[in-house]
Structures are given as C-alpha cells and as structure tokens.
Motif scaffolding. Structure first.
Motif, mmCIF file in Angstrom:
data_model
loop_
_atom_site.group_PDB
_atom_site.id
_atom_site.type_symbol
_atom_site.label_atom_id
_atom_site.label_comp_id
_atom_site.label_asym_id
_atom_site.label_seq_id
_atom_site.Cartn_x
_atom_site.Cartn_y
_atom_site.Cartn_z
ATOM 1 N N ALA A 141 25.661 -5.465 -33.268
ATOM 2 C CA ALA A 141 25.545 -5.589 -31.817
ATOM 3 C C ALA A 141 26.759 -5.002 -31.113
ATOM 4 O O ALA A 141 26.645 -4.299 -30.098
ATOM 5 C CB ALA A 141 25.359 -7.056 -31.424
ATOM 6 N N LEU A 142 27.951 -5.277 -31.654
ATOM 7 C CA LEU A 142 29.163 -4.740 -31.041
ATOM 8 C C LEU A 142 29.220 -3.221 -31.203
ATOM 9 O O LEU A 142 29.664 -2.507 -30.301
ATOM 10 C CB LEU A 142 30.400 -5.394 -31.664
ATOM 11 C CG LEU A 142 31.732 -5.033 -31.019
ATOM 12 C CD1 LEU A 142 31.748 -5.408 -29.538
ATOM 13 C CD2 LEU A 142 32.894 -5.722 -31.749
ATOM 14 N N PHE B 227 28.698 2.187 -28.640
ATOM 15 C CA PHE B 227 27.874 3.381 -28.470
ATOM 16 C C PHE B 227 27.434 3.543 -27.019
ATOM 17 O O PHE B 227 27.530 4.634 -26.434
ATOM 18 C CB PHE B 227 26.647 3.292 -29.381
ATOM 19 C CG PHE B 227 25.620 4.366 -29.135
ATOM 20 C CD1 PHE B 227 25.741 5.610 -29.749
ATOM 21 C CD2 PHE B 227 24.539 4.143 -28.298
ATOM 22 C CE1 PHE B 227 24.797 6.608 -29.517
ATOM 23 C CE2 PHE B 227 23.596 5.127 -28.064
ATOM 24 C CZ PHE B 227 23.731 6.366 -28.672
ATOM 25 N N ALA B 228 26.947 2.461 -26.423
ATOM 26 C CA ALA B 228 26.465 2.511 -25.038
ATOM 27 C C ALA B 228 27.586 2.876 -24.079
ATOM 28 O O ALA B 228 27.394 3.656 -23.137
ATOM 29 C CB ALA B 228 25.852 1.163 -24.654
ATOM 30 N N GLN B 229 28.780 2.332 -24.309
ATOM 31 C CA GLN B 229 29.910 2.644 -23.444
ATOM 32 C C GLN B 229 30.314 4.111 -23.573
ATOM 33 O O GLN B 229 30.639 4.773 -22.585
ATOM 34 C CB GLN B 229 31.085 1.721 -23.763
ATOM 35 C CG GLN B 229 32.398 2.097 -23.108
ATOM 36 C CD GLN B 229 32.360 2.106 -21.584
ATOM 37 O OE1 GLN B 229 31.301 1.959 -20.973
ATOM 38 N NE2 GLN B 229 33.492 2.314 -20.948
ATOM 39 N N MET C 273 35.547 -5.685 -25.306
ATOM 40 C CA MET C 273 34.940 -5.027 -26.460
ATOM 41 C C MET C 273 35.943 -4.916 -27.609
ATOM 42 O O MET C 273 35.624 -5.196 -28.770
ATOM 43 C CB MET C 273 34.446 -3.636 -26.018
ATOM 44 C CG MET C 273 33.434 -2.991 -26.903
ATOM 45 S SD MET C 273 32.583 -1.613 -26.042
ATOM 46 C CE MET C 273 33.982 -0.610 -25.524
ATOM 47 N N ASN C 274 37.161 -4.512 -27.284
ATOM 48 C CA ASN C 274 38.181 -4.388 -28.326
ATOM 49 C C ASN C 274 38.703 -5.747 -28.784
ATOM 50 O O ASN C 274 39.107 -5.901 -29.938
ATOM 51 C CB ASN C 274 39.322 -3.501 -27.831
ATOM 52 C CG ASN C 274 38.965 -2.022 -27.878
ATOM 53 O OD1 ASN C 274 38.855 -1.438 -28.947
ATOM 54 N ND2 ASN C 274 38.756 -1.411 -26.712
ATOM 55 N N ARG D 225 34.896 -17.117 -23.265
ATOM 56 C CA ARG D 225 35.035 -16.277 -24.437
ATOM 57 C C ARG D 225 34.846 -14.799 -24.090
ATOM 58 O O ARG D 225 34.066 -14.463 -23.197
ATOM 59 C CB ARG D 225 34.029 -16.699 -25.513
ATOM 60 C CG ARG D 225 34.323 -18.064 -26.099
ATOM 61 C CD ARG D 225 33.382 -18.401 -27.242
ATOM 62 N NE ARG D 225 33.705 -19.707 -27.806
ATOM 63 C CZ ARG D 225 34.625 -19.927 -28.726
ATOM 64 N NH1 ARG D 225 35.329 -18.904 -29.193
ATOM 65 N NH2 ARG D 225 34.853 -21.130 -29.184
ATOM 66 N N PRO D 226 35.535 -13.906 -24.810
ATOM 67 C CA PRO D 226 35.363 -12.471 -24.558
ATOM 68 C C PRO D 226 33.922 -12.002 -24.676
ATOM 69 O O PRO D 226 33.508 -11.064 -23.993
ATOM 70 C CB PRO D 226 36.244 -11.823 -25.636
ATOM 71 C CG PRO D 226 37.279 -12.848 -25.958
ATOM 72 C CD PRO D 226 36.590 -14.166 -25.815
ATOM 73 N N SER D 227 33.141 -12.645 -25.533
ATOM 74 C CA SER D 227 31.739 -12.241 -25.684
ATOM 75 C C SER D 227 30.977 -12.395 -24.376
ATOM 76 O O SER D 227 30.108 -11.573 -24.049
ATOM 77 C CB SER D 227 31.063 -13.069 -26.786
ATOM 78 O OG SER D 227 31.116 -14.453 -26.483
ATOM 79 N N ARG D 228 31.287 -13.423 -23.601
ATOM 80 C CA ARG D 228 30.603 -13.604 -22.315
ATOM 81 C C ARG D 228 31.054 -12.558 -21.301
ATOM 82 O O ARG D 228 30.250 -12.086 -20.485
ATOM 83 C CB ARG D 228 30.867 -15.018 -21.780
ATOM 84 C CG ARG D 228 30.232 -16.102 -22.618
ATOM 85 C CD ARG D 228 30.354 -17.470 -21.956
ATOM 86 N NE ARG D 228 29.726 -18.503 -22.768
ATOM 87 C CZ ARG D 228 29.670 -19.786 -22.420
ATOM 88 N NH1 ARG D 228 30.231 -20.193 -21.270
ATOM 89 N NH2 ARG D 228 29.095 -20.674 -23.210
ATOM 90 N N VAL D 229 32.334 -12.204 -21.338
ATOM 91 C CA VAL D 229 32.815 -11.153 -20.435
ATOM 92 C C VAL D 229 32.096 -9.841 -20.738
ATOM 93 O O VAL D 229 31.606 -9.155 -19.833
ATOM 94 C CB VAL D 229 34.338 -10.965 -20.582
ATOM 95 C CG1 VAL D 229 34.826 -9.833 -19.679
ATOM 96 C CG2 VAL D 229 35.076 -12.266 -20.247
#
Length: 402
Positions: A7-8, A13-15, A112-113, A66-70
């Motif tokens: 998923a990450l 890729f999308a970015q 993301m990072n 959490r960063p995942s929500r951001v």
C-alpha cells in the motif's frame, strides 16, 4: 506488514506520477492561465515553500495522530489540487490550487517517509530504496502521460481527470493497510522521545546538508538538462528531451537494486559509491564534447544520486529511533531547500560564467556527502548479515505480526 508495504509503495507511485504531471506541464499551465514569464518563478517558488510549511506542520500533527492518518487524507488533497490546476481558468484559481498542492505535498512527503522509515525498522532490513523506486516509476509514468497529452494537444483537465479517477480510489482503498510500524502508541512514543531528548538538530545537520545538496543536483538535471544538451552540446530539440527520461530510468534501476547493496555492504558504502558516481556524472557533463557523451553523464547522475535521498531518510530514523517522525519531518524541509536553490543557482552561474562551469558547482556540493558519509552508519545500518531481526514483529493495533 506485506500489505502495508504494498500500500505504501502504491502511495509513493501515485505521488511520483502526480508530481511529474504537474512539473512537466508547466508550460501548458502558464499558457492556460496567462502567467507571464516574470510571474512564473513566483508561482514555482511558492510550491516548495508551502511544502516546507506543510512538513513543519506535519511534525506537530503527528504528535497527536498517527502518520498513516495524515497520509490517508493528504494524498487525496494532492490529487484533487492537481485536478483543480487543470480545471480552472483564472489566476486566483491556479494560485489557490497550487497553494493547496504545496501544503498537502509537504504533509504527504513527510508522512510517507515516516511510514517508510518505521516500516523498514519493523522489517529489520533495508526496504526504503524500494519505496523510492516506486516513486521513480510513477514519475516515468506521469512524464510519459504528459508527453501523450502534449502530443495530442489534450487540455490539462482531460489529461488529469482519468489519472485522478484511477489513483484516488486506489490510494483511499490502500490506506486501510498503512502500517505505522511501532508497537508503542503515540503517548509512549512521545514519552520515549522526551526521555531521549528528542531530535538534536546539531546531530541531524549533516543529513540536512546532504539532503539539500542531493536535491540541488536533482533539480539541476530536471531544470537544465534539456537546455544544456541543446544550447551547449548542440543537440537537436528532440534529443534534448531524452536526458531527463534516461535520468529517471536510471533512478528506478538504482533504487530497485539499492536495498540489496545496503543489506550486503551497508548504507555508508552504498552512499559513498553513489556519491562518487554522481560526481563523476557531473564531471562528464561539464567536459562532454558532444550530446551523446553528455547523455552518458546524465545517465551516471541518475544511477548515483538515486540512492542518497532514501538513505538520508533511513539514517535519520536510525539516528533518532525514539523520535524518527520528527527527524524525518525536519529533514524533509531540506528537500525543498535544495529544490528551491538548485535551479536559480545553476542559471545564475551559467549566465555569469558558463554552463559548463556551473555544472561543477553541484558536483562539488554532492562530493561533500563523502565527508558526512559516516552519519549514515550505525551498528544496524546493514539490516542483514547478522543484523537482520526476526520477521515476526508487533506492528501495533492497526495490524498483526507477519
């Protein structure tokens, strides 16, 4: 964790695709909105400046969520802002859309990072370069689609709409599998960071400088390779478009195999080799007698520079294991510093001196990485050969050990 990694990877890729679709169609954006040559640099500078603001804001935001929500909400905003750039027709509209794009990109890049660094720590071996390889692949796809749009004279909205319709649902669905990678909850992480003193900027500074210098080199290629090949080395207009594509392909190749090198030889060795190759690439470009030799130089640049940025993020995570999110967010700001400085620096030196001589400046800056290479190493920088941890780990309440 495997689903979280996939998923990450799709998020990277999308970015890559979204950013390439924006920057490669800048002339079309300028024509659509009637932006003058004098005003265009203001718009272009505003995006990385606002991205830096977004990265700073993300450092504070991840203390609470959490960063995942951001990332889950920043990425759709980036894609919708890209679509807005293609849909508007007034200067105010493109200004707002680019502003939103910049702020959201800062939050997206940082989060993301952050996830990449924490997931690599959970895996116990180097996987960070693979994520950035996905970004390079997205950039190649985005640049190719931009070429199709230019070739068939598609409007920006017609070009961007199908891309957003494909990527946006994929990112939203994939976000359910994002893994923050830590067993501790946010309160425990904050307490641990407080006990360890958090991020000490003096310790992080070498990595910040390396990040800036790497992006000065990258922006030199993206902004000046075509002009250099055509105006200095006398290539045709068609051939002048090739170096950046070759550069992107080589970043994909280098990042695709780079994790194996880190696992076997360690991060310090990989960064040193990449630095020498990149500096050699700038040297070849500076002395090239013709277009094809210049192309070889840009090929070497892609192969060398591509390993530095992912390993800089990874090194920051290892340097501050109890405050890796804050370290990544602060380090990410210098991504935009390098992007802002690189293009005008080479342009000014080229006009005042010569473009061949100007290529020696990013070469010298990149070589500084050799001085700071020890900052990339810790006792577990290799993630293998005795350092690799067991595959079963606790990834917190959002996932289970694999």
């Amino acid at each position: 964790m495997r689903w979280g990694r996939r998923a990450l990877g799709f998020s990277f890729f999308a970015q890559g695709a979204a950013f390439a679709l924006l920057v490669t169609r800048i002339p079309a954006i300028q024509d659509q909105y009637g932006i003058s040559d004098g005003l265009l640099p203001v718009f272009l500078a505003a995006v990385p400046i606002l991205a830096g603001v977004g990265s700073v804001g993300t450092e504070q935001l991840v203390k609470r969520v959490r960063p995942s929500r951001v990332l889950r909400w920043a990425q759709p905003v980036v894609l919708l802002a890209l679509l807005g750039v293609g849909a508007g027709d007034t200067m105010a509209e493109v200004g707002v859309c680019l502003g939103v794009f910049g702020l959201a990109v800062g939050a997206l890049d940082a989060s993301m990072n952050m996830l990449g660094v924490s997931l690599q720590r959970a895996y116990g071996r180097s996987i960070m370069l693979g994520f950035h390889a996905a970004y390079s692949l997205g950039g190649i796809v985005g640049a190719s689609l931009a070429w199709v749009g230019a070739h068939w004279h598609l409007s920006l909205f017609v070009l961007y709409l199908p891309v957003v319709l494909v990527l946006l649902p994929g990112c939203l669905v994939g976000s359910r599998w994002y893994v923050d990678g830590g067993a501790a909850d946010l309160a425990e992480e904050a307490a641990a960071a407080g006990k360890s003193g958090g991020v000490v900027f003096k310790m992080l500074l070498p990595l910040c400088l390396v990040m800036s210098f790497a992006y000065i080199g990258d922006s030199t290629v993206s902004n000046w390779s075509a002009k250099y090949l055509q105006d200095v080395l006398g290539s045709s207009e068609q051939l002048s478009t090739v170096p950046y594509n070759v550069y992107m392909v080589m970043t994909l190749v280098g990042r695709a195999v780079g994790d194996v090198g880190v696992r076997r030889f360690g991060a310090v060795a990989v960064v040193r080799v990449g630095t020498v190759i990149a500096a050699g690439g700038f040297g070849v470009v500076a002395v090239a007698p013709g277009a094809w030799v210049g192309m070889l130089g840009f090929t070497l640049l892609g192969l060398g520079l591509c390993v530095i940025v992912p390993q800089t993020f990874a090194a920051a995570g290892r340097m501050f294991p109890n405050a890796s999110d804050a370290a990544v967010a602060r380090l990410n700001i210098f991504n935009y510093v390098g992007f802002l400085v690189g293009s005008p620096l080479v342009g000014a030196l080229g006009d005042a001196w010569s473009y061949r001589g100007a290529m020696l400046v990013p070469m010298a800056l990149v070589l500084v990485t050799l001085v700071y290479a020890p900052s990339f190493g810790t006792k577990d920088d290799r993630y293998g050969g005795g350092h690799e941890r067991p595959r079963a780990v606790d990834v917190g309440p959002s996932g289970s050990g694999v």
